[in-house]
Scaffold this motif. Structure first.
Motif, short mmCIF file in Angstrom:
data_model
loop_
_atom_site.label_atom_id
_atom_site.label_comp_id
_atom_site.label_asym_id
_atom_site.label_seq_id
_atom_site.Cartn_x
_atom_site.Cartn_y
_atom_site.Cartn_z
N ASN A 1 36.69 -12.30 9.62
CA ASN A 1 37.06 -13.00 10.86
C ASN A 1 35.85 -13.01 11.77
O ASN A 1 35.55 -12.02 12.43
CB ASN A 1 38.23 -12.31 11.55
CG ASN A 1 38.70 -13.06 12.79
OD1 ASN A 1 38.09 -14.04 13.21
ND2 ASN A 1 39.78 -12.61 13.39
N VAL B 1 41.44 -8.73 8.99
CA VAL B 1 41.40 -9.89 9.89
C VAL B 1 41.57 -9.46 11.34
O VAL B 1 40.96 -10.03 12.25
CB VAL B 1 42.47 -10.92 9.50
CG1 VAL B 1 42.54 -12.05 10.52
CG2 VAL B 1 42.18 -11.49 8.12
N CYS C 1 34.34 -21.39 8.46
CA CYS C 1 35.51 -20.59 8.83
C CYS C 1 35.53 -20.44 10.35
O CYS C 1 34.54 -20.02 10.95
CB CYS C 1 35.46 -19.22 8.16
SG CYS C 1 36.85 -18.14 8.60
N THR D 1 42.30 -16.75 11.13
CA THR D 1 41.17 -17.50 10.58
C THR D 1 41.67 -18.74 9.85
O THR D 1 42.78 -18.76 9.30
CB THR D 1 40.35 -16.66 9.59
OG1 THR D 1 41.18 -16.27 8.49
CG2 THR D 1 39.79 -15.42 10.27
N GLY E 1 37.42 -18.50 13.47
CA GLY E 1 38.23 -17.32 13.71
C GLY E 1 38.51 -17.11 15.18
O GLY E 1 37.74 -17.52 16.05
N ALA F 1 39.78 -21.21 7.01
CA ALA F 1 38.60 -21.52 6.20
C ALA F 1 38.77 -22.88 5.56
O ALA F 1 39.83 -23.18 4.99
CB ALA F 1 38.39 -20.45 5.14
#
Length: 438
Positions: free
Chosen positions: A57, A45, A216, A235, A218, A237
């Motif tokens: 990410n 990430v 998602c 992130t 990020g 989601a």
């Protein structure tokens, strides 16, 4: 045959109707994405600087300065050692699968980065097998259970630097997939107790996971912007609502088995029944947090955590009697946090990267199998002796400064006890990936 038929029918009751209280395969079952990421234990990430940022990410895409074409394949192996009432058995399952395919295209801007990506990634792994052996009612029993399937994400992503230190990214796509489950039951008269020599039953499920929207968001902070030594990423989601259509084919309940073989060589077969239906499953949001640092030149350290409140999963648009799995999520599931640690060392002089990592992936399903009954020895809770723990190793080689070749090996293990059944699973995954940068 009458002397055996009653208890055989009872043993196969669960096989004769669509399963009650079975585990929802769409929940959890993390597969791992990308050779480099999984060599670093999935601690990505706060790294996310290649195509797989689309999954890990999307904000990390803003770091990419060259066009990239990426593909990954993987080899899966799953072995399960089971002990039931003192009798052990081993089940194994191996296959080779497609992992990911995609492209990254940076778009020239005056300052910072604007990057687009598109592709497919395999996000969930349904593969699992179990074999049970022992004596039941004077007969030698040998049963096998097997799942093979996956979920795949097809998506577009974009990322932009909104300041010298901050980038934002967004992935939008569709998830879909399938799962094939086969349960086979066999009872053999090894001591000539009955006229019947062998009883056989088999049932199958095919689950089709329809297209579901996935999104998602990020963010990433990095310093400095070029060749960062410190990065922090996050992130969020969205929870998906997945339509799952299933087809069950199995032994008709009035018989209890498909086929019976007699001592004199004659064979009696009974018809199967087919049941078709569908339901919708709503899953919760998932949060990811991670960071990375370069304490000395050539050494990258990374860590991340992924949180999911599986107890918030819900069925939608269906009554309990038509569900493929009549779960009570608050009672049967636990919330989980998946932890990842990783390291990468750039070997001096040669264009070789060595990687290692570790991640802990807790088992969310803890039973009991039938949520409408009280917990007892016939409907026990699952005791997790050891959650899934994976150790990872890998290497990456840059060829002619444009072709990146990555090879990764992951090994995981878990232990759980469900009443008289103890289960020890071992998972081996090999990722082989190639990226062309131009």
């Amino acid at each position: 045959m009458g002397r055996c038929r009653g208890w055989i029918s009872c043993l196969l009751l669960m096989a004769a109707v669509p399963a009650v209280g079975q585990e929802e395969r769409a929940i959890d079952h993390f597969a791992g994405v990308g050779g480099r990421a999984m060599a670093m234990g999935g601690a990505y990430v706060g790294v996310a600087d290649d195509f797989t940022a689309l999954f890990w990410n999307p904000a990390g895409l803003a770091q990419i300065r060259h066009r990239e074409v990426h593909t990954t394949f993987l080899r899966n192996g799953h072995d399960t050692d089971a002990v039931l009432a003192g009798v052990s058995a081993t089940g194994d399952l191996d296959n080779t699968r497609f992992g990911s395919l995609g492209v990254v295209v940076p778009y020239p801007v005056y300052q910072g980065g604007l990057v687009f990506a598109a592709g497919l990634v395999r996000t969930k792994d349904f593969d699992w097998t179990l074999r049970q052996r022992g004596m039941e009612g004077g007969l030698a029993a040998d049963h096998t259970f097997r799942h093979e399937g996956q979920l795949t994400l097809t998506a577009l992503a974009a990322a932009v630097d909104v300041s010298p230190a901050v980038s934002l990214g967004f992935t939008l796509g569709l998830t879909s997939g399938e799962d094939d489950a086969v349960n086979e039951f066999s009872w053999t008269d090894t001591e000539d107790l009955f006229d019947e020599k062998r009883f056989v039953a088999r049932d199958t499920f095919h689950d089709d996971y329809g297209h579901s929207i996935y999104a998602c968001l990020g963010g990433m902070v990095r310093a400095p912007r070029e060749r960062p030594r410190f990065r922090l990423g996050a992130t969020l989601a969205t929870g998906r609502t997945q339509r799952i259509a299933y087809v069950f084919r199995g032994v008709a309940s009035e018989y209890g088995y498909d086929r019976v073989e007699y001592d004199d060589g004659t064979l009696q077969e009974h018809p199967q029944q087919t049941v078709r239906d569908s339901y919708r499953l709503s899953l919760p949001f998932e949060l990811g947090l991670g960071g990375s640092a370069v304490p000395v030149d050539g050494l990258l350290l990374a860590a991340s955590v992924h949180l999911a409140e599986w107890e918030q999963s819900r069925y939608k648009g269906a009554e309990d009697d038509v569900l493929r799995a009549a779960s009570d999520f608050e009672r049967q599931y636990r919330n989980t946090a998946r932890y990842h640690l990783g390291v990468e060392w750039q070997v001096p002089v040669v264009a070789l990267d060595l990687r290692a990592g570790y991640y802990r992936d807790p088992l969310p399903f803890v039973g009991p199998r039938d949520p409408k009954r009280s917990v007892d020895e016939d409907n026990p809770k699952i005791v997790v002796e050891q959650d899934r723990r994976f150790y990872t190793l890998g290497a990456g080689l840059l060829v002619d400064e444009v072709v990146q070749v990555d090879l990764t090996w992951n090994r995981g293990r878990y232990e759980q006890i469900e009443g008289a059944l103890s289960e020890t699973g071992t998972v081996d995954r090999v990722f082989a990936g190639v990226s062309y940068r131009f």
